[in-house]
Every structure is written in structure tokens, then in C-alpha cells.
Design a protein around this motif. Sequence first.
Motif, PDB file in Angstrom:
ATOM      1  N   HIS A  89      45.703 -10.989 -44.441  1.00 28.81           N
ATOM      2  CA  HIS A  89      47.156 -10.910 -44.651  1.00 28.81           C
ATOM      3  C   HIS A  89      47.687  -9.751 -43.830  1.00 28.81           C
ATOM      4  O   HIS A  89      47.057  -8.697 -43.746  1.00 28.81           O
ATOM      5  CB  HIS A  89      47.489 -10.744 -46.131  1.00 28.81           C
ATOM      6  N   GLU A  93      38.461 -21.100 -52.895  1.00 32.34           N
ATOM      7  CA  GLU A  93      38.028 -19.877 -53.585  1.00 32.34           C
ATOM      8  C   GLU A  93      36.756 -20.105 -54.400  1.00 32.34           C
ATOM      9  O   GLU A  93      35.962 -19.189 -54.587  1.00 32.34           O
ATOM     10  CB  GLU A  93      39.125 -19.356 -54.523  1.00 32.34           C
ATOM     11  N   HIS A 121      51.522 -21.051 -54.695  1.00 32.37           N
ATOM     12  CA  HIS A 121      51.052 -20.958 -53.309  1.00 32.37           C
ATOM     13  C   HIS A 121      49.753 -21.708 -53.055  1.00 32.37           C
ATOM     14  O   HIS A 121      49.303 -21.789 -51.914  1.00 32.37           O
ATOM     15  CB  HIS A 121      50.863 -19.490 -52.905  1.00 32.37           C
ATOM     16  N   HIS A 137      55.580 -17.213 -51.432  1.00 33.15           N
ATOM     17  CA  HIS A 137      54.535 -16.934 -50.439  1.00 33.15           C
ATOM     18  C   HIS A 137      54.935 -17.593 -49.110  1.00 33.15           C
ATOM     19  O   HIS A 137      55.563 -18.658 -49.105  1.00 33.15           O
ATOM     20  CB  HIS A 137      53.238 -17.551 -50.990  1.00 33.15           C
ATOM     21  N   LYS A 145      57.182 -22.167 -45.808  1.00 26.80           N
ATOM     22  CA  LYS A 145      57.054 -23.110 -44.681  1.00 26.80           C
ATOM     23  C   LYS A 145      57.065 -24.540 -45.185  1.00 26.80           C
ATOM     24  O   LYS A 145      57.715 -25.420 -44.622  1.00 26.80           O
ATOM     25  CB  LYS A 145      55.741 -22.863 -43.937  1.00 26.80           C
TER      26      LYS A 145
HETATM   27  C1  UD1 Z   1      44.833 -16.473 -49.659  1.00 33.41           C
HETATM   28  C2  UD1 Z   1      43.579 -16.735 -50.495  1.00 33.41           C
HETATM   29  C3  UD1 Z   1      43.982 -17.112 -51.904  1.00 33.41           C
HETATM   30  C4  UD1 Z   1      44.921 -16.087 -52.503  1.00 33.41           C
HETATM   31  C5  UD1 Z   1      46.106 -15.908 -51.573  1.00 33.41           C
HETATM   32  C6  UD1 Z   1      47.061 -14.873 -52.102  1.00 33.41           C
HETATM   33  C7  UD1 Z   1      41.662 -17.695 -49.266  1.00 33.41           C
HETATM   34  C8  UD1 Z   1      40.865 -18.925 -49.055  1.00 33.41           C
HETATM   35  N1  UD1 Z   1      42.813 -17.859 -49.944  1.00 33.41           N
HETATM   36  O1  UD1 Z   1      45.542 -17.695 -49.573  1.00 33.41           O
HETATM   37  O2  UD1 Z   1      42.819 -17.181 -52.703  1.00 33.41           O
HETATM   38  O3  UD1 Z   1      45.338 -16.530 -53.769  1.00 33.41           O
HETATM   39  O4  UD1 Z   1      45.615 -15.493 -50.295  1.00 33.41           O
HETATM   40  O5  UD1 Z   1      48.186 -14.747 -51.296  1.00 33.41           O
HETATM   41  O6  UD1 Z   1      41.253 -16.646 -48.859  1.00 33.41           O
HETATM   42  N2  UD1 Z   1      50.705 -16.091 -43.900  1.00 33.41           N
HETATM   43  C9  UD1 Z   1      51.762 -15.360 -43.434  1.00 33.41           C
HETATM   44  N3  UD1 Z   1      51.680 -13.988 -43.526  1.00 33.41           N
HETATM   45  C10 UD1 Z   1      50.603 -13.361 -44.045  1.00 33.41           C
HETATM   46  C11 UD1 Z   1      49.532 -14.126 -44.504  1.00 33.41           C
HETATM   47  C12 UD1 Z   1      49.589 -15.487 -44.433  1.00 33.41           C
HETATM   48  O7  UD1 Z   1      52.752 -15.888 -42.954  1.00 33.41           O
HETATM   49  O8  UD1 Z   1      50.599 -12.107 -44.108  1.00 33.41           O
HETATM   50  C13 UD1 Z   1      50.804 -17.565 -43.839  1.00 33.41           C
HETATM   51  C14 UD1 Z   1      50.190 -18.150 -42.593  1.00 33.41           C
HETATM   52  O9  UD1 Z   1      50.914 -19.268 -42.245  1.00 33.41           O
HETATM   53  C15 UD1 Z   1      48.814 -18.606 -43.063  1.00 33.41           C
HETATM   54  C16 UD1 Z   1      49.118 -19.027 -44.489  1.00 33.41           C
HETATM   55  O10 UD1 Z   1      50.103 -18.110 -44.946  1.00 33.41           O
HETATM   56  O11 UD1 Z   1      48.306 -19.606 -42.270  1.00 33.41           O
HETATM   57  C17 UD1 Z   1      47.931 -18.965 -45.388  1.00 33.41           C
HETATM   58  O12 UD1 Z   1      47.317 -17.682 -45.359  1.00 33.41           O
HETATM   59  P1  UD1 Z   1      45.742 -17.537 -45.737  1.00 33.41           P
HETATM   60  O13 UD1 Z   1      45.342 -16.119 -45.761  1.00 33.41           O
HETATM   61  O14 UD1 Z   1      44.951 -18.450 -44.873  1.00 33.41           O
HETATM   62  O15 UD1 Z   1      45.686 -18.138 -47.193  1.00 33.41           O
HETATM   63  P2  UD1 Z   1      46.632 -17.920 -48.451  1.00 33.41           P
HETATM   64  O16 UD1 Z   1      47.296 -19.195 -48.755  1.00 33.41           O
HETATM   65  O17 UD1 Z   1      47.486 -16.700 -48.293  1.00 33.41           O
END
Ligand code: UD1
Length: 424
Positions: free
Chosen positions: A62, A160, A246, A278, A283
Amino acid sequence: MDPTKTAKVITVVGARPNFMKAAPIIAAIRDHNERLAISPGLEGAGDSHFTLQNVLVHTGQHYDEAMSERFFADLNIPKPDVHLGVGSGSHAAQTAEIMKRFEEVLLRERPDLLVVVGDVNSTLACALVAAKISFDAIGTRPLIAHVEAGLRSFDRGMPEEINRILTDHVADLLFVTEESGLRNLREEGIPDGKVHFVGNTMIDSLLAFKDKASGSDILHKLSLRNRNGGHGSTDDTARYALLTLHRPSNVDQRATFLNILEGLEELSNSCPVIFPAHPRTQKKLTEFGFERFFRVENGSHEGEESRSAHADGRIRLIEPLGYLDFLCLMAHAAVVVTDSGGIQEETTCLGIPCVTVRENTERPVTVKVGTNILAGTSKEGIRQATRQQLTSRVSGAVPEAWDGRSAQRILDAICLEIQKKRLL
Ligand code: UD1
């Protein structure tokens, strides 16, 4: 620094829910070192005399200010020593990239022990690297400590769940938050000697920051409390619901997401529903054309007069919040509707009714003794569960050892283990 008197630990964080779980451990290490510095003769945690050098690694899973930096500020976490800058990607790409970059860090730092928390991709990626690394010809590698071990949803479609199982099976020290975790690990054949029931570090953070969070002005900003309401006062706070969604299984499929939104219509007609969304969810709702369900707000004081605490059937969509603002909103909500894991635990500790929009939970103690109910994802299930939580008196207990001292228990066990390994 005398290496015989210092042990090196790497603590990994990557995604939003990691920060509140790791913060108390980082603080406990700092306190341990301060105690030793004041009285070097003092027998510190776990009878250890050594200072712990903590190297904080942020994978960058993140990266938005609202998903990462703000939590460092709110939770007083020091700046990471190493930032891997990995960012988003498919599960395979993200996990692989973290592994590649983390391997270099591990080989350079050669820690005695690695701490990983929770169940995100960063957790598994770093644990896997440490499990296979070799610092020398005899295969020396760091001990691996997994904080929040043993939780199981028994749903292997959940990324997860895969992360939890695999991390637990390569870990040397497994720190468990609730009784179900002990049972699950035993059933999977993990030796009892590796497992420690310590409570919940996410609750350590909640208890440490609850008072500070009560000073947040988020209720004013969202027009949920009059400006003349005193600090921490609830008298003039509007009745509102707080929503988070989310999970890919809830928001990535149009039909499922639509079903959930329709299931929430009764709630949003009866009271304001605040939804810090989130980035993934924002999106998806644009992609699916679901704007009609929402009133978009920017969360600032601007246009405050035009807002009201009255429900108009639309969900009030705001940007993701920091830790303190979100904790304040949770603590004053009439009900929290969520698909998050951690929020089920936080509402249990706060005694706030929670409706979990999922078919299962890896945190059954929140249903058994806490204030949580599982609604599933059907329209009717969500309607009934929110109605029930709003109309009946919800009472719950705080689970065993969720007392704000979990990080200290973890530190004691870690110190003992490092010492044992050194004596071998
Ligand atoms: C992740 C965790 C989930 C947790 C969640 C909390 C995994 C498999 N999933 O899911 O367990 O509950 O974090 O938030 O590790 N994005 C942004 N900005 C950011 C981060 C993400 O825009 O700072 C967007 C991007 O489009 C990205 C999508 O969110 O592709 C998903 O992010 P990702 O870290 O892959 O999974 P989460 O859904 O955030």
C-alpha cells in the motif's frame, strides 16, 4: 555495538491492516531498549540482557498517503528503515516482486529473527524468503515469528486464507489471538511448543489510542455532531452507521456488489451511512455505474452546511480515513457494517454492534463472545442482520487476553527464543 549484546530483528509491514498490528511490537522493542539503557544490569524481557535492533521494512504494497503514511503518523510508527516500493500487481507479480527485493535486504541485514503480521501478500512473501534463505554454509537463517497465527476461514478462495496457512507452516513462533487459532494449528499438526497464545496486538493499538481518537474532529467534519458538542461527548452525536467494503469477493463482481448495495438500502433510508471507500471499491463502483447509490463527499469542512445528519437513502461516500478518525467513527456508530477482518475485532472490543457481510469469518470469537453477526451477502440476510443489530440490545464480552499487553508477551517469547538459539 557489541554483537553478543545485540540481537537484530526485522519487522515487515506492507498493507493498511499491518500497521496497527506491528505498531505495539515496535513500541515494545523501543521500551525494552530504553529499560536496558537506563539500567544495563536489569534483566529485561525474557531474562535477556541484549538490546534489540529493529529494522523496519515497508514493502510498499500500500502506497497512497491515505492507505499508508497517515497510519505511520497516527500510530507514532518511525519512518521505515527500508522501503521496497513494490506497489500493486497481480497476486503472483506482487508476491514475487516483494520476495526478490526482500531477499536482498535479508542477505544484507542477516537478522536473528523476522516478524511478519497478519495475512496480506507481504506477510507470506517475506516469510517464504526467510524460510529458504541461508546466511552461511550450515544453512543459518532467521527465526520466523508470525503474529496473528492460526486464524482460518476454511475458504481457500480467499487469498488471505492461502497466506495464513502457508505463513503458519513456515513459522517458528506462532502468536495466536483467539482460542480457535490454537485448535486450528493443532489440527494442522503444528507442534504446541511453537505456539503462544498472546492476545491481539491490534487491540493493543486500539486501547493505546482510544483516548486520542476521541479528540478527532471527524464527527464535526461529517456534520454528525454539533460544533458545541464537548470533547468525547456523545449526547449530541447523530445516530449513524459506518460501512466498509473492499473484499474482491464482494466488490469485484457486479451482481454481488449490487446485491449488497440493495441490501443496505433499508439502512441508508433509516440513518446516515458513512462509507470511507477503499481505492479498489471506488474504482469498481465507477466501473459498474453504481453512482446512484452514493452521495460523494470530500470530507473537508467545505459545504458542511449543505450536509445534514438526516438520511436521504444514499450512502455518504468519503475518502479512506486515517487510524484515529476511523476509530472515532467506529466508537460512536450505532452499527458497523463491514467485510474487514480487523474491524470485526475492533467493534467487539468497543462493544459496538457489527454486521459482517461475508459467509464466513476467520475470527469466530467475535461472533461467539463479541458483538458481531455474520449476515452473508444476500439482500435479505443483510437487511435482517442490520435490523436486528439496530433494534435489539447487543451485549458482548472482550475476548481473553485482549488487554493491551499482547506485544509485551510477544517480545518476552521472542527474546527467550533468540537466547535459546544462541546457546545451541
Ligand atoms: C489488501 C490485502 C487484504 C487487506 C487489504 C486492506 C492481500 C492479498 N490483500 O487488499 O487482506 O484486507 O489490503 O486494505 O494482501 N490501491 C491503491 N492504493 C493503495 C493500495 C492499493 O489505489 O495504496 C488499489 C490498487 O488498484 C490495487 C488495489 O487497490 O491494485 C488492490 O490493492 P492490493 O494491495 O493488491 O489489495 P487490497 O485489496 O488492498
